[in-house]
Every structure is written in C-alpha cells, then in structure tokens.
Design a protein around this motif. Structure first.
Motif, short mmCIF file in Angstrom:
data_model
loop_
_atom_site.label_atom_id
_atom_site.label_comp_id
_atom_site.label_asym_id
_atom_site.label_seq_id
_atom_site.Cartn_x
_atom_site.Cartn_y
_atom_site.Cartn_z
N MET A 45 0.83 -1.19 0.00
CA MET A 45 0.00 0.00 0.00
C MET A 45 0.88 1.25 0.00
O MET A 45 2.09 1.16 0.18
N ARG A 46 0.25 2.40 -0.22
CA ARG A 46 0.99 3.65 -0.21
C ARG A 46 1.63 3.85 1.15
O ARG A 46 1.01 3.62 2.19
N PRO A 47 2.91 4.27 1.22
CA PRO A 47 3.57 4.47 2.52
C PRO A 47 2.79 5.44 3.39
O PRO A 47 2.23 6.42 2.91
N PHE A 48 2.76 5.16 4.69
CA PHE A 48 2.13 6.11 5.61
C PHE A 48 3.15 6.84 6.47
O PHE A 48 2.79 7.68 7.27
N PHE B 283 10.03 9.36 5.98
CA PHE B 283 11.02 10.29 6.50
C PHE B 283 12.40 9.64 6.43
O PHE B 283 12.52 8.43 6.23
N SER B 284 13.43 10.43 6.65
CA SER B 284 14.78 9.87 6.65
C SER B 284 14.96 8.87 7.78
O SER B 284 15.74 7.92 7.68
N TYR B 285 14.23 9.06 8.88
CA TYR B 285 14.39 8.23 10.07
C TYR B 285 13.29 7.18 10.23
O TYR B 285 13.37 6.33 11.12
N LEU B 286 12.24 7.22 9.38
CA LEU B 286 11.13 6.27 9.52
C LEU B 286 10.37 6.17 8.20
O LEU B 286 9.80 7.14 7.72
N ARG B 287 10.35 4.94 7.65
CA ARG B 287 9.55 4.66 6.46
C ARG B 287 8.68 3.43 6.77
O ARG B 287 9.19 2.43 7.29
N GLN B 288 7.40 3.50 6.46
CA GLN B 288 6.47 2.43 6.81
C GLN B 288 5.43 2.25 5.71
O GLN B 288 4.93 3.22 5.15
N ALA B 289 5.09 1.00 5.46
CA ALA B 289 3.97 0.68 4.56
C ALA B 289 3.47 -0.72 4.90
O ALA B 289 4.25 -1.61 5.28
N GLY C 92 -8.01 -8.94 6.83
CA GLY C 92 -7.62 -9.52 8.11
C GLY C 92 -6.27 -9.06 8.62
O GLY C 92 -6.18 -8.44 9.67
N SER C 93 -5.20 -9.34 7.88
CA SER C 93 -3.87 -9.02 8.42
C SER C 93 -2.93 -8.51 7.34
O SER C 93 -3.20 -8.63 6.14
N HIS C 94 -1.82 -7.94 7.81
CA HIS C 94 -0.80 -7.36 6.93
C HIS C 94 0.58 -7.75 7.45
O HIS C 94 0.75 -8.14 8.60
N LEU C 95 1.57 -7.56 6.59
CA LEU C 95 2.97 -7.45 6.98
C LEU C 95 3.32 -5.97 6.87
O LEU C 95 2.94 -5.33 5.89
N GLU C 96 4.00 -5.44 7.87
CA GLU C 96 4.46 -4.05 7.77
C GLU C 96 5.94 -4.02 7.46
O GLU C 96 6.76 -4.63 8.16
N ASN C 97 6.28 -3.29 6.42
CA ASN C 97 7.65 -3.04 6.02
C ASN C 97 8.08 -1.73 6.69
O ASN C 97 7.53 -0.68 6.40
N ILE C 98 9.02 -1.81 7.62
CA ILE C 98 9.44 -0.61 8.35
C ILE C 98 10.96 -0.46 8.27
O ILE C 98 11.70 -1.42 8.48
N GLN C 99 11.39 0.72 7.90
CA GLN C 99 12.82 1.04 7.86
C GLN C 99 13.07 2.16 8.86
O GLN C 99 12.48 3.24 8.76
N ARG C 100 13.94 1.91 9.82
CA ARG C 100 14.29 2.92 10.82
C ARG C 100 15.69 3.44 10.54
O ARG C 100 16.57 2.72 10.08
N GLY C 101 15.88 4.71 10.89
CA GLY C 101 17.19 5.33 10.78
C GLY C 101 17.43 6.24 11.97
O GLY C 101 16.50 6.62 12.69
N GLU C 102 18.68 6.57 12.20
CA GLU C 102 19.08 7.53 13.24
C GLU C 102 18.69 7.09 14.65
O GLU C 102 18.59 7.90 15.57
N GLY C 103 18.42 5.79 14.81
CA GLY C 103 18.05 5.28 16.13
C GLY C 103 16.64 5.61 16.54
O GLY C 103 16.25 5.38 17.69
N PHE C 104 15.82 6.14 15.62
CA PHE C 104 14.48 6.60 15.97
C PHE C 104 13.64 5.45 16.52
O PHE C 104 13.47 4.42 15.88
#
Length: 437
Positions: free
Chosen positions: A356-359, A362-368, A406-418
């Motif tokens: 889905m479209r990312p929600f 940011f440089s420190y947090l990407r999620q979809a 019902g359910s999803h997998l979330e793709n999350i990329q963290r940066g800068e220790g956020f």
C-alpha cells in the motif's frame, strides 16, 4: 555505530559476501540484525558513549567486558572490552541476532562450535575471524546477558512443552471474555513454569507462527529470511487489536509477560482509535495494543480503566467483531519487520505481494503495509452485527461474498536510532484498511 560495522565489513570478505546475500534475498540491511558491537575499552569511548546518551547496563557479560545501551533509541548494545596494546574505541567484534544458531550455520554451510545448550536463553557461535576481528551469530530466548547459558538436561523438554501449551491453546470460544480470562490464566502458568522473559519469548514465537499461517506476505518474507537461517529476529513490533470491553484483559496478559506501558498513541479525533504502546525490555519486544477510543479517553489511563460500550464500532472494534480478538482467534493484525524499505518492496512485488501507499516517509522512519489478506467472515458474526445495527444488509452481503481484510505485513525502515512512531499519518492508513471502505 554504522562506521564501526563498516570497519568489520571492509576487513572480512566473508562478511561482505553475506551482507550482499542478505540484502538480495531478504531486502534487509546487516544493521537491521545487529545484536551488539564490541569496542576496545578506554576513557575516550566511554566519554563518547556518555555524550551520545548511552548508559551502563547491569547484565551478565564475559570478564573484562562492560555493557552499554541507549534508553531512548533503537541501537545495538555496545560492549567495551579491556585489551592492552589496542587502540581505545577500535572495533573488535560484532554479532547479529538470529532465531536459531544451528539453523543459521546449516543454511550458510558453516561449521562452528555453538556455546550454550539447546534452546537455552543465550547461545552464540563465532562465524568469521580476521586479523583479530570477529563476527558472531547469537540466539536469544528472553535473555539480556552475553554469557552462553548451560541449562539442566531436561530444560529443552520443559521449554518445548511450554511452547506447545501456548501454541495449541484454544482460540475459539462462545464467550470471548471467558476465552481471554482462560488465556490470562495460561500466561500466568507459563510465567510460573519458565520465568517471565522466557515465557514471553515462547508466547510471541507462537503468535508470529499463528499470524504467518494466514498471511502470504509473511510467508514470502520469512521464506527469504530462512534461506539464510535468520527467522524473525528482525521484528520491530507486534500489533494486537481488542474490543473495548476486553482491552484491560489484553493489557493484563501483556503485563504478565513483562511488558511495560510506553507512550500512548492517538492519531487524532477523526481517527476514532488509539493504542497503548508497550515494551518488554529484556526480550526487546514492542507491542501496539489497538482499541477504539473517543477523544476524551486518551487523556486517561485507558489501558487499565474499563471502557464503556460505544454506540458505533470504529475500525478496530469492527475488525474484532468480524474476525475475533487478536489474542484469540484472529491473531496479530500485523507484524512489522525491520527492512530496507525499497529493496523489500521490490522483493515482495516479485512474488505478487503488493504494498500500500507508505504512511511514513522520513529519513528516520519509512512504513507501509502490504495489501491486506482477505479472510472469510463467519455468518453468525455477520448476523450479530446486522441485528445490532452495526452493519447493514448491503455490507453483510459484501462481507459474505468478498470476506474482510484480516492481516498485513508491515515493512518498516528505521534510521538515526528513531524509536517512536508517526502519530499524524497513521490515521490515513487505518481508514484505508477499514473493512467498510
């Protein structure tokens, strides 16, 4: 920290090869799996760590090692090792965390001695050594220390029996309150038998497996990670959804497993829902506990105070009415895995898994989220919703014919220790996953 890891990668050809395979096959970065770094002790690195907000941690480590952690960010532990004739602050070693060291060695055709007994709280194996540098794989099962553990001969049997008790527990009940209360009693029994942290590790391993069997995105991602013997050691958070009247029991189950409330999450008055973020500091688990909320309720302790019925179901309440409680029949709403956002999106797309479209972007947090799995809905659940006026006949027909997300997998990329979450745009993704839309 990234620079310290780069030092090891540059010095070890085997590690460079592994890091490239990791990115290609799993869409994740070596950093996403990092358990700890070992640096040479001295006044300079201690001062630098303090300046950056790291604090000493009182946990078991090999002689001559001091452990540091960052309380406000997501970083690997830093171990400072006493070593004469070496430059203070220099990188000495690093370790990734995997779910099972023996599976990791097998998958990567490596032969190495495993320190620690089978399924014990902490095991490790040295993978590569080069010019005094070392790279390891470690396996944790609800343990914060750094010394391999050796348990009694019958420990593995007790551990597997405990896993079996939680994994095969009843999830379908005529009365969900009775089901949640029975689950709470089982959680207390597991903690009594295995200890809080090991019991939490066991339960969450089983919860991921239950979620995965009905989530194709999770199956595809896990298969890629298992080609390298990694498992789900890159989990970021687990999300449970709850009806309002059962929310305090969900929180009590989580607290039984050693979770502590962290920030309260509220996406805004228009969203109609909120979450209590919780953390298990030893297992390093994070949980989103989602529930329908009114604007006034977020100001109070909604995690522990009873929530009265609402006239209309919000997104979370309707999901539970359609599928059941997340701690019971429905399972996790989603598992979030730390990944390289773009690489993982492309990898999943090759297997027909749309995102889905990312929600967050940011440089420190990407999620979809991946596109939601559609589950069939039991006719008796739809009958109750129609009779209570929560859905109309048109919606009943749509749910009968098409099921509901019902359910999803979330793709999350963290940066800068956020360490936190995006409070603003999350309401958009929740609206887009509302079964009525």
């Amino acid at each position: 920290i990234a620079g310290c890891l780069d030092t090891l990668v540059a010095a070890m050809p085997e590690l460079r090869t592994f890091a490239a395979a990791l990115h290609a096959q799993t869409g994740s970065r070596l950093f996403d799996w990092l358990d700890h770094l070992v640096l040479i002790d001295g006044a300079e690195p201690r001062g630098r760590l303090a300046e950056l907000g790291f604090e000493a941690e009182d946990t078991a480590a090999d002689p001559g090692h001091a452990v540091f952690y960052h309380p406000a960010a997501i970083f690997p532990r830093i171990l400072l090792r006493e070593e004469r004739h070496s430059t203070p602050g220099a990188t000495a070693a690093a370790a990734i965390q995997v779910e099972d060291v023996s599976l990791f060695l097998t998958a990567n055709q490596l032969s190495a001695a495993i320190e620690g007994t089978l399924v014990s709280p902490y095991r490790r194996a040295a993978l590569w050594r080069n010019n005094g540098l070392e790279f390891l794989a470690v396996e944790r099962r609800g343990h914060a220390g750094f010394i391999p553990t050796h348990m009694p001969a019958d420990y593995a049997t007790h551990y597997l029996n405990a896993y079996e008790r939680w994994a095969t527990r009843p999830r379908l009940f005529g009365d969900d309150r009775a089901g949640m209360e029975q689950t709470l009693r089982l959680a207390r029994s597991l903690v009594s038998d295995m200890g809080t942290h090991t019991a939490a590790w066991i339960a969450f391993s089983a919860e991921r497996a239950y979620w995965q069997q009905r989530n194709r995105a999770g199956q595809v991602q896990k298969a890629g990670q298992d080609t390298l013997g990694l498992g789900w050691a890159n989990h970021d958070h687990h999300t449970f959804r709850s009806s309002r009247h059962l929310f305090p029991i969900l929180i009590e189950i989580l607290e039984t497993f050693g979770f502590h409330p962290r920030e309260r999450f509220y996406a805004g008055a228009q969203a109609g829902w909120g979450a209590q973020v919780m953390e298990q500091p030893v297992c390093r688990f994070a949980v989103f506990a989602d529930v329908d909320l009114t604007p006034a309720e977020v100001e109070g302790d909604f995690a522990h105070n009873p929530l009265p019925p609402l006239q209309e179901l919000g997104t979370v309440g309707l999901w539970c009415a359609l599928h059941g409680e997340a701690m019971l029949s429905a399972g996790l709403h989603h598992l979030a895995a730390r990944l390289d956002f773009d690489a993982a999106t492309e990898n999943l797309a090759r297997w027909g898994i749309d995102s889905m479209r990312p929600f967050s972007d940011f440089s420190y947090l990407r999620q979809a989220f991946t596109r939601g799995e559609r589950w069939p809905v039991a006719p008796d659940r739809l009958d109750r919703l129609v009779s209570s006026g929560q859905i109309d006949e048109r919606q009943r027909t749509a749910f009968m014919e098409n099921g509901a997300i019902g359910s999803h997998l979330e793709n999350i990329q963290r940066g800068e220790g956020f360490k936190g979450f995006n409070q603003q745009t999350i309401s958009d993704i929740i609206r887009r996953t509302d079964p009525r839309n």
